[in-house]
Motif scaffolding. Structure first.
Motif: not given
Length: 818
Positions: A111-119, A211-222, A234-237
């Motif tokens: 997923v990280g590779l796909h996101n960066l390649i799109r950017q 493309p929007t840079d995908f930077r997810p955040t933890a959900r509440q009660n996840a 994020n470390e991979i990215r």
């Protein structure tokens, strides 16, 4: 026809692309799989291994990076998939038994590779197809488009259904996720499924837009593990971004230069399964910086990740076979415990939608709370194994193996026997909870916390109960936990008031009986004397007295002792009968007990047992005026030491040798004719540990002065004794006097004028053992004959040779060195 080996499992080595991009594939995490838990170091290693493999591939076209074995079940009938929309499940479901951490990490890498390649592709092409006359850029566009499609196909699949084909993440988790075409039925709540699904939706909605840079955040009660998963993403990215820009990352190797890719045709074939366009290669050979170079570096890394990272995929016939394969192959991963694999059976039996509010959930949560104190690894495995061994003995009277497959089968089969009755299931799980509560709070509390009996009044933890628990635990007498759990459980669930008070009293009677039986049994044997088999007979039968098996349920078909009577008097009679029976304990009378126990080197056999016997003998005694050096029973309270505080007070009450362990001047040579003599009970005493340096190997005429001083009623009395002796010791008079406390057993030794010899020590052992027997016999309801005509029966016990004593596991608690 017998099952053939090839029907049990099959194994194939596959690249990441071959595994994940298989049409109709869905990877499924059963509910007992742990949450995602890879740390930064493991993700860095994954990246570094990939970079190292990529570098090697530029030199050797047959190079691969192997990530180990993934063990799965090909769930043809979808029996592991819960919840489920049967008609909408992927065609091929592989339930992951081992490998979910690696698979999840690979997926977020993709997923990280796909996101960066799109950017980077947007920076280079701005969403437009290059002019066909620009062959280099056209081929870069083509390679980029192909790579984006291959990456996407590895982490999700589109189903041909409706106007807008639904997205199916490749990996989902039981109970919280559900593949479905219908928007109302689909559910992707687990951290990994949610991340894949949200990113796939983002891509789907931006096909022709910046493309929007995908930077997810933890959900509440996840779900548990989402924070770690997003951190690793994020470390991979960040790492991939730096690598694409040729910035050095301390923990990682560098990417091969683009010039190497441009000039090495074998390298190109190994990465892309084809040669790159010559004009693209000529252009790449000159590229150094800029978005085009960054894009091609990412595409090169992605090509290696998809095509040259390999795993061996093992497909087992069913869950039992898959776990067996895992345990035989596993060298680095940590197998799931039998409790972790048991949990989903409970959830399914209670129904997923009802589980959260059920008694079963509360019971399982309590057990998990105990196990959570142990780190994943050997400590957790051992704690779970020991807990289930105890539970099996308490529940069905079975001697359960510590092997994981056996424990999984036991928990599955015994629970399945109750699946049709909610009350029976609840009773089973409640008993498991009670076992964990007793083990974790009463037997071995966490972080040196005080012992408690959860669910019972504080007064239930009497001083005697504390003493017995401390002794049994120090002896590592874990076989006693199961019968104690039965009495504890009955007390916890008794109605408040008189009924509960009686049950609490029953628990105390039971632990006293168990303690006394253990002391008498172990004191007459060089080893354990197979005492465990006696307790197993108590739990499961056959009985010597007609007592029904103490286990909550009988094992085996047609058993009928569900919830047997838990009776402390019956237990006392049964244990007493076993102690005196010629084929079991073989202690028919008091002379036999005295002869056997006094002849053994108890110090070397079991030091906690030695200390317990001495405390029992010394309690409320005084010096024997008619026999200097010996003690007799005194009034209550005159010299209390057989208490929980006495047991804990190793400062004043540590086992010490009277005649030193090694032959030295000033001692009768007969002590050393047999190496066991000095370790017998008659030559052992409880004394202040801090005085050991002064006691040491001194001759008897000096040692008895110290004993008299250390046992003196006051410090002034102790100073007077030491000063009048005219002797010099390793410690000052003041220091030694400060250690004094009224201890009649030490004063008695200090009053003996005659020399010590083994004959006197035998006499002393007889006195001490009689005092201990008198103290403990009522606990077991025991009345051994003490007639002069009683034959002395020697216990036939050749279990442990003398040479093994020093290695005894329970031989080292609270001892001196003199």
């Amino acid at each position: 026809m017998p099952t053939q080996a090839k029907e049990i499992f099959e194994a194939q080595s596959k690249s990441v692309r071959e595994l994940l991009s298989d049409n109709g594939l869905g990877l499924y995490l059963p509910p007992y799989q742990r949450p995602y838990g890879w740390g930064k170091d493991k993700v860095e290693k994954l990246l570094d291994d990939t970079l190292h493999g990529l570098k090697n591939l530029s030199k050797a076209p047959d190079s691969f990076t192997f990530l180990g074995t993934v063990i799965t079940i090909h769930d043809v009938n979808h029996v592991t998939v819960k919840p489920i929309v049967k008609s909408e499940v992927p065609a091929k479901v592989l339930t992951v038994i081992d490998g979910q951490q690696r698979l999840s990490s690979l997926l977020i890498l993709l997923v990280g590779l796909h996101n960066l390649i799109r950017q980077r592709a947007w920076k280079v092409f701005k969403g437009n197809t290059p002019d066909s006359t620009d062959s280099a850029r056209t081929h870069l566009y083509s390679e980029t488009s192909d790579m984006l499609q291959m990456l996407a196909a590895a982490f999700y699949e589109r189903k041909n259904y409706g106007i807008k084909p639904p997205i199916y993440p490749r990996l989902i988790r039981a109970f919280v996720d559900q593949w479905a075409r219908d928007e109302k039925l689909k559910q992707y709540e687990s951290p990994i499924a949610n991340l894949i699904y949200q990113y796939s939706l983002l891509v789907d909605n931006e096909l022709a837009a910046r493309p929007t840079d995908f930077r997810p955040t933890a959900r509440q009660n996840a779900g548990e593990g989402e924070g770690d998963l997003i951190k690793r993403y994020n470390e991979i990215r960040t790492g991939l971004t730096k690598l694409s820009q040729q910035k050095s990352v301390e923990e990682l190797e560098d990417l091969p230069p683009l010039a190497t890719l441009a000039t090495n045709i074998e390298f190109q074939r190994a990465l892309f399964n084809h040669e790159l366009d010559p004009e693209l290669c000529a252009w790449l050979g000159e590229l150094q910086d800029g978005p085009e170079a960054e894009l091609m570096r990412l595409v090169m890394f992605a090509a290696y990740g998809l095509n040259r990272i390999a795993l061996t995929v093992v497909q087992g016939k069913d869950e039992d076979y898959a776990f067996t394969i895992f345990e035989s192959l596993n060298t680095t991963g940590e197998p799931l415990t039998a409790f972790e694999t048991f949990l989903p059976r409970v959830v399914m039996a209670e129904k997923i939608q009802d589980y959260q509010d059920s008694d079963a959930h509360a019971y399982m949560k309590a057990v998990q709370g105990y196990l959570d104190r142990f780190d994943v690894g050997d400590k957790l495995q051992n704690a779970t194994r020991d807990l289930l061994v105890t539970f099996a003995l308490a529940e069905t009277g079975e001697k359960l193996s510590k092997r994981l497959p056996d424990q999984r089968v036991y928990m599955r089969d015994t629970f399945e026997g109750h699946k049709d009755s909610e009350d029976d299931r609840s009773a089973y799980l409640r008993h498991l909870r009670d076992t964990a509560a007793f083990v974790g709070n009463t037997w071995e509390p966490a972080n040196n916390s005080p012992r408690v009996l959860p669910g019972l009044e504080a007064a239930a933890m009497t001083d005697t109960v504390k003493l017995c628990l401390a002794f049994l635990k120090s002896l590592n007498h874990t076989i006693a936990i199961a019968p104690l759990v039965r009495f504890y459980s009955e007390a916890v669930h008794a109605d408040e008031g008189e009924v509960r008070e009686k049950r609490i009293a029953e628990f105390e009677k039971a632990i006293k009986a168990i303690t006394a039986f253990t002391v008498f049994w172990r004191a007459t044997r060089r080893g354990t004397g197979n005492i465990d088999s006696q307790y197993r007979a108590v739990m499961a039968g056959p009985s010597l007295t007609g007592m029904s098996p103490l286990a909550r349920q009988s094992a085996g078909p047609g058993a009928s002792n569900s919830d047997p009577i838990v009776d402390a008097e019956a237990l006392k009679k049964e244990l007493a009968a076993r102690l005196t029976h010629p084929k079991h304990g073989a202690i028919p009378n008091l002379p036999s007990f005295l002869a056997d126990a006094s002849a053994l080197p108890l110090y070397k056999i079991a030091r906690p047992l030695t200390r317990f016997l001495l405390l029992a003998a010394y309690h409320d005694t005084i010096e024997d005026p008619g026999n200097p050096g010996l003690i007799i029973q005194g009034k209550a309270g005159v010299a209390s030491c057989f208490t929980a505080d006495g047991w804990a007070d190793e400062t004043h009450l540590t086992v010490e040798h009277i005649a030193p362990q090694q032959a030295t001047s000033g001692w009768d040579e007969e002590f050393y004719g047999d190496k066991e003599t000095v370790h017998k009970l008659g030559n052992l005493v409880l004394a202040p540990n801090a005085a050991n340096a002064s006691l040491s190997s001194r001759p008897w005429n000096e040692k008895k002065v110290l004993y008299a001083a250390l046992g003196a009623p006051t410090a002034d009395d102790a100073k007077s004794i030491l000063t009048s002796s005219g002797m010099t010791f390793a410690q000052s008079t003041e220091d030694l006097a400060s250690l004094s406390r009224y201890l009649p057993h030490l004063r008695a030794l200090g009053q003996r004028e005659d020399e010590l010899n083994p004959t006197f020590m035998d006499q002393r052992a007889d006195v001490l053992l009689r005092l201990a027997y008198t103290r403990l016999k009522g606990w077991l309801g025991l009345e051994l004959s003490d007639s002069s005509s009683d034959p002395v029966v020697k216990v036939d016990d050749g279990e442990i040779e003398n040479a093994e004593f020093d290695e005894s596991e329970d031989a080292g608690a609270g001892v001196g060195t003199a």
